[in-house]
Design a protein around this motif. Structure first.
Motif, mmCIF file in Angstrom:
data_model
loop_
_atom_site.group_PDB
_atom_site.id
_atom_site.type_symbol
_atom_site.label_atom_id
_atom_site.label_comp_id
_atom_site.label_asym_id
_atom_site.label_seq_id
_atom_site.Cartn_x
_atom_site.Cartn_y
_atom_site.Cartn_z
ATOM 1 N N PHE A 19 0.838 -1.204 0.000
ATOM 2 C CA PHE A 19 0.000 0.000 0.000
ATOM 3 C C PHE A 19 0.869 1.249 0.000
ATOM 4 O O PHE A 19 2.061 1.185 0.258
ATOM 5 N N SER A 20 0.266 2.365 -0.295
ATOM 6 C CA SER A 20 0.813 3.714 -0.358
ATOM 7 C C SER A 20 0.986 4.138 -1.815
ATOM 8 O O SER A 20 0.190 3.767 -2.655
ATOM 9 N N ARG A 21 2.024 4.893 -2.119
ATOM 10 C CA ARG A 21 2.207 5.438 -3.479
ATOM 11 C C ARG A 21 2.526 4.324 -4.481
ATOM 12 O O ARG A 21 3.200 3.364 -4.157
ATOM 13 N N ASN A 22 2.043 4.507 -5.712
ATOM 14 C CA ASN A 22 2.236 3.520 -6.771
ATOM 15 C C ASN A 22 2.651 4.194 -8.076
ATOM 16 O O ASN A 22 2.431 3.674 -9.151
ATOM 17 N N TYR A 23 3.271 5.370 -8.005
ATOM 18 C CA TYR A 23 3.531 6.149 -9.214
ATOM 19 C C TYR A 23 4.515 5.493 -10.172
ATOM 20 O O TYR A 23 4.572 5.846 -11.335
ATOM 21 N N ASP A 24 5.283 4.517 -9.741
ATOM 22 C CA ASP A 24 6.155 3.773 -10.651
ATOM 23 C C ASP A 24 5.765 2.301 -10.734
ATOM 24 O O ASP A 24 6.549 1.477 -11.180
ATOM 25 N N GLY A 25 4.565 1.955 -10.277
ATOM 26 C CA GLY A 25 4.117 0.568 -10.292
ATOM 27 C C GLY A 25 4.775 -0.293 -9.233
ATOM 28 O O GLY A 25 4.710 -1.515 -9.294
ATOM 29 N N GLN A 26 5.414 0.330 -8.244
ATOM 30 C CA GLN A 26 6.182 -0.424 -7.259
ATOM 31 C C GLN A 26 5.332 -1.295 -6.337
ATOM 32 O O GLN A 26 5.864 -2.166 -5.663
ATOM 33 N N LEU A 27 4.015 -1.097 -6.329
ATOM 34 C CA LEU A 27 3.179 -1.924 -5.467
ATOM 35 C C LEU A 27 2.934 -3.308 -6.041
ATOM 36 O O LEU A 27 2.499 -4.204 -5.336
#
Length: 57
Positions: A19-27
Motif C-alpha cells: 500500500f501507499s504510493r504507486n507512481y512507478d508501479g512499485q506496489l
C-alpha cells in the motif's frame, strides 16, 4: 517493511500486501493507479517466505 514511498506486509500465511504510493508501479498490482490507501493483496505471489523494500534502487 517500508520502501521510499510504499509499504509491504508479509502475513503469517505467507501472503504479501502492499500500500501507499504507486507512481512507478512499485506496489506490484499490475496497474497505473496512483495510490492504494489500504493494504491490498498481491495476488500474483504465493507462499512467500521473506520480503524486502527500499528506495533509490
Amino acid at each position: 517493511m517500508t520502501g521510499g514511498s510504499h509499504s509491504l506486509v508479509l502475513t503469517n500465511s505467507r501472503e504479501v500486501y502492499s500500500f501507499s504510493r504507486n507512481y512507478d508501479g512499485q506496489l506490484g498490482h499490475g496497474d497505473d493507479r496512483d495510490a492504494y490507501y489500504i493494504p491490498t493483496k498481491m495476488v500474483r505471489l504465493s507462499d512467500v517466505q521473506a520480503i524486502a523494500a527500499g528506495g533509490n534502487h
